[in-house]
Design a protein around this motif. Structure first.
Motif, PDB file in Angstrom:
ATOM      1  N   ARG A 104     -10.719  15.517  -7.298  1.00  9.99           N
ATOM      2  CA  ARG A 104      -9.863  15.874  -8.268  1.00  9.99           C
ATOM      3  C   ARG A 104     -10.209  15.088  -9.703  1.00  9.99           C
ATOM      4  O   ARG A 104     -10.295  14.084  -9.612  1.00  9.99           O
ATOM      5  N   THR A 112      -4.563  18.159 -13.936  1.00 11.21           N
ATOM      6  CA  THR A 112      -5.470  17.854 -12.806  1.00 11.21           C
ATOM      7  C   THR A 112      -6.343  19.275 -12.181  1.00 11.21           C
ATOM      8  O   THR A 112      -5.678  20.453 -12.403  1.00 11.21           O
ATOM      9  N   LYS A 113      -7.635  19.013 -11.873  1.00 10.64           N
ATOM     10  CA  LYS A 113      -8.234  20.350 -11.568  1.00 10.64           C
ATOM     11  C   LYS A 113      -9.266  19.782 -10.471  1.00 10.64           C
ATOM     12  O   LYS A 113      -9.669  18.796 -10.303  1.00 10.64           O
ATOM     13  N   SER A 114      -8.793  20.625  -9.481  1.00  5.79           N
ATOM     14  CA  SER A 114      -9.563  20.359  -8.184  1.00  5.79           C
ATOM     15  C   SER A 114     -10.944  20.855  -7.887  1.00  5.79           C
ATOM     16  O   SER A 114     -10.914  22.009  -8.440  1.00  5.79           O
ATOM     17  N   ASP A 132     -10.921  13.369  -2.749  1.00  8.02           N
ATOM     18  CA  ASP A 132      -9.889  13.624  -1.713  1.00  8.02           C
ATOM     19  C   ASP A 132     -10.535  13.835  -0.220  1.00  8.02           C
ATOM     20  O   ASP A 132      -9.907  13.512   0.721  1.00  8.02           O
TER      21      ASP A 132
END
Length: 164
Positions: A104, A112-114, A132
């Motif tokens: 992330r 937030t960008k995954s 993660d």
């Protein structure tokens, strides 16, 4: 057949990386100068021969850029290590490919960008990173700024270990 797919993926990654770099370079006043006539040392290296065991495994001298290949354990949060930098965030832009895992990217607005395995990404200045799932990434960053960040992180980790 799998080798052909990998070559196609690598070609796509490089094309996307360069397009991202060129677009972002014009959109922000970030001055990154590629000194292609100033490449030192090897101009290619096997992933197996890449440096290992450092906080950030990287090689400098690639036309003003640093290349890094890193593996991080799930649960790693870079936020505490970045405290003390401007806005307590990494100010170095990174262009990368996530080979495995999930990360992330959190920016200065807490957006937030995954990113999951098989995706390319861009981390603009002003971000932190949370891993993660066990991850392996390949990144390109401006050399001068990356050297400064690495020195800061080494000092920060040494300080944190003393405080324990």
């Amino acid at each position: 057949m799998k080798s052909g797919k990998n070559k196609k993926r690598i070609s796509m990654f490089i094309a996307i990386l360069m397009l991202t770099f060129l677009c972002e370079y014009q959109l922000i006043a970030q001055e990154v100068v590629l000194q292609t006539d100033n490449v030192q040392g090897e101009t290619h290296i096997s992933k197996d021969d890449f440096p290992k065991g450092n906080i950030i495994n990287m090689i400098h001298g690639w036309g003003g850029m640093t290349v890094s290949i890193n593996e991080f354990k799930g649960g790693t949060d870079f936020t505490p290590i970045l405290q003390g930098l401007k806005d307590d965030l990494c100010q170095v832009p990174h262009w990368g490919y996530l080979e495995k895992g999930k990360i992330r990217i959190i920016d200065s607005n807490n957006s937030t960008k995954s990113v999951v395995a098989g995706e390319v990404y861009y981390m603009p200045p002003g971000h932190t990173l949370i891993v993660d799932e066990d991850a392996r990434s390949i990144e390109f960053s401006p050399e001068k700024e990356m050297k400064e960040l690495n020195t800061f992180m080494e000092n920060k980790i040494a300080q944190m270990q003393k405080e324990k």
